[in-house]
Design a protein around this motif. Sequence first.
Motif, PDB file in Angstrom:
ATOM      1  N   ALA A 222      37.230 125.873 -47.303  1.00 16.46           N
ATOM      2  CA  ALA A 222      37.062 126.535 -46.007  1.00 16.46           C
ATOM      3  C   ALA A 222      36.176 127.765 -46.188  1.00 16.46           C
ATOM      4  O   ALA A 222      35.941 128.220 -47.317  1.00 16.46           O
ATOM      5  N   GLU A 238      37.376 128.558 -41.235  1.00 16.60           N
ATOM      6  CA  GLU A 238      36.816 127.324 -40.699  1.00 16.60           C
ATOM      7  C   GLU A 238      36.802 126.296 -41.837  1.00 16.60           C
ATOM      8  O   GLU A 238      36.128 126.495 -42.846  1.00 16.60           O
ATOM      9  N   ASP A 240      36.057 122.783 -43.794  1.00 14.29           N
ATOM     10  CA  ASP A 240      35.031 121.740 -43.831  1.00 14.29           C
ATOM     11  C   ASP A 240      35.606 120.441 -43.246  1.00 14.29           C
ATOM     12  O   ASP A 240      36.793 120.159 -43.381  1.00 14.29           O
ATOM     13  N   ASP A 241      34.762 119.647 -42.611  1.00 11.43           N
ATOM     14  CA  ASP A 241      35.150 118.326 -42.076  1.00 11.43           C
ATOM     15  C   ASP A 241      36.287 118.431 -41.057  1.00 11.43           C
ATOM     16  O   ASP A 241      37.129 117.535 -40.958  1.00 11.43           O
ATOM     17  N   ASP A 242      36.318 119.521 -40.310  1.00  5.98           N
ATOM     18  CA  ASP A 242      37.395 119.744 -39.331  1.00  5.98           C
ATOM     19  C   ASP A 242      36.809 119.856 -37.911  1.00  5.98           C
ATOM     20  O   ASP A 242      37.321 120.579 -37.067  1.00  5.98           O
ATOM     21  N   GLU A 243      35.719 119.127 -37.663  1.00  6.27           N
ATOM     22  CA  GLU A 243      34.998 119.274 -36.401  1.00  6.27           C
ATOM     23  C   GLU A 243      35.794 118.784 -35.190  1.00  6.27           C
ATOM     24  O   GLU A 243      36.557 117.813 -35.284  1.00  6.27           O
ATOM     25  N   GLU A 244      35.607 119.480 -34.080  1.00  5.53           N
ATOM     26  CA  GLU A 244      36.124 119.022 -32.792  1.00  5.53           C
ATOM     27  C   GLU A 244      35.189 117.935 -32.254  1.00  5.53           C
ATOM     28  O   GLU A 244      34.162 117.616 -32.871  1.00  5.53           O
ATOM     29  N   SER A 248      31.987 121.412 -32.971  1.00  2.00           N
ATOM     30  CA  SER A 248      32.297 122.781 -33.404  1.00  2.00           C
ATOM     31  C   SER A 248      33.468 122.783 -34.383  1.00  2.00           C
ATOM     32  O   SER A 248      34.285 121.859 -34.408  1.00  2.00           O
ATOM     33  N   LEU A 249      33.542 123.843 -35.187  1.00  2.00           N
ATOM     34  CA  LEU A 249      34.632 123.995 -36.144  1.00  2.00           C
ATOM     35  C   LEU A 249      35.661 124.979 -35.588  1.00  2.00           C
ATOM     36  O   LEU A 249      35.332 126.139 -35.340  1.00  2.00           O
ATOM     37  N   GLN A 251      38.647 127.686 -35.525  1.00  2.00           N
ATOM     38  CA  GLN A 251      39.053 128.745 -36.446  1.00  2.00           C
ATOM     39  C   GLN A 251      40.571 128.731 -36.566  1.00  2.00           C
ATOM     40  O   GLN A 251      41.290 128.741 -35.562  1.00  2.00           O
TER      41      GLN A 251
END
Length: 268
Positions: A222, A238, A240-244, A248-249, A251
Amino acid sequence: MSAPDAAGLLETSKELDLLRKKQEEVLQEINKLHKKLQSTPEVVEKPGDNSLSRLKMLYTQAKELAESEVNFSTHLLGQLEVLIPPGPPGQQRRRIEGNEQKKKRMKADSDMPRLSPSMRHQEALANLKGEQVAARVTQENAEKDEWVIVKVIHFDRETKVIEVLDEEPGDDEEGGGQRKYKLPMSHIIPFPKRSDSTSAQDFGLGKQVLALYPGTTALYRATVAQQRKRKIDDYVLEFDDDEEEDGSLPQRLVPFHRVVGLPEGHKQ
C-alpha cells in the motif's frame, strides 16, 4: 548494497537510537523513585501518594521499550541477512573491519554483537515467542508473496527456524483448521508495539509499505496517502489492486501497529 537499502537501514538505526535514549530516560526516572522510597519509605502511607503506581507504570514502560528494542534488532538482523552476500567467513570479516575503519564513531556498537553474535541473534528470536508478527508463508520461488499475521510459537536454536501459527481457520478445502509454518528469519517482520508509538518507524507521504488489509489477517502493498500529525494516528493508505468500479483507489485507515516497511523485492 544499493542506496535505498542503505537509507532504509540507517533510518531504522536512527529509530533504534531514539528508542535506547527513551529507555535511558525511563531508567533514570526509576532510579530517582527508588532513591526517594529508600530515603523516605513512609511516604507511600500518606493519602494521595502515587509513588508505587508510578513505579509500576515506569517498569511496564521499561519492559515494553525493551521488547520494542528486541523487535527492531530482530528486523535489522533479518534485513542484513538478506543483503549480505554469501562468501567465505574471512571475506565477510574483512568487509566488516573495513567498515569499522571508515566509521570509527560506530566502533563501540559494532564490537558488542561481535562478542557473541550467535547468542544475541538467538535471544532476539526467542523473545518473539507468543508475539504476533507479519510472516511470508510462500516459498522463495512462488509467483506472489503471501504475507499474513501469525503467532510465534517456537524458535529452533540449532536450525534457526521459527515455527509460527496462523490462528485464522483455513477454507474448507484447506482443512478448515489453524495452520503451522516453519520459516526462516528473513520471512518474519515484527510489528511495532501498540502501547509504544514512539518506537514505531514513521512512514511519510507517498511511502510504500506492507499493511494489514482491514477486516482480514492478510498484508498487502500500500501507499501512504496522507501525512500523519502524530505517531499514534492511524495511517491513511491506498492498497494496490484495490480499485473501485470507476478505477479510483479508496483510502483506508490502518492502525500504525499493523504497518511495516515493504520488503525488498516484494512480489504481489
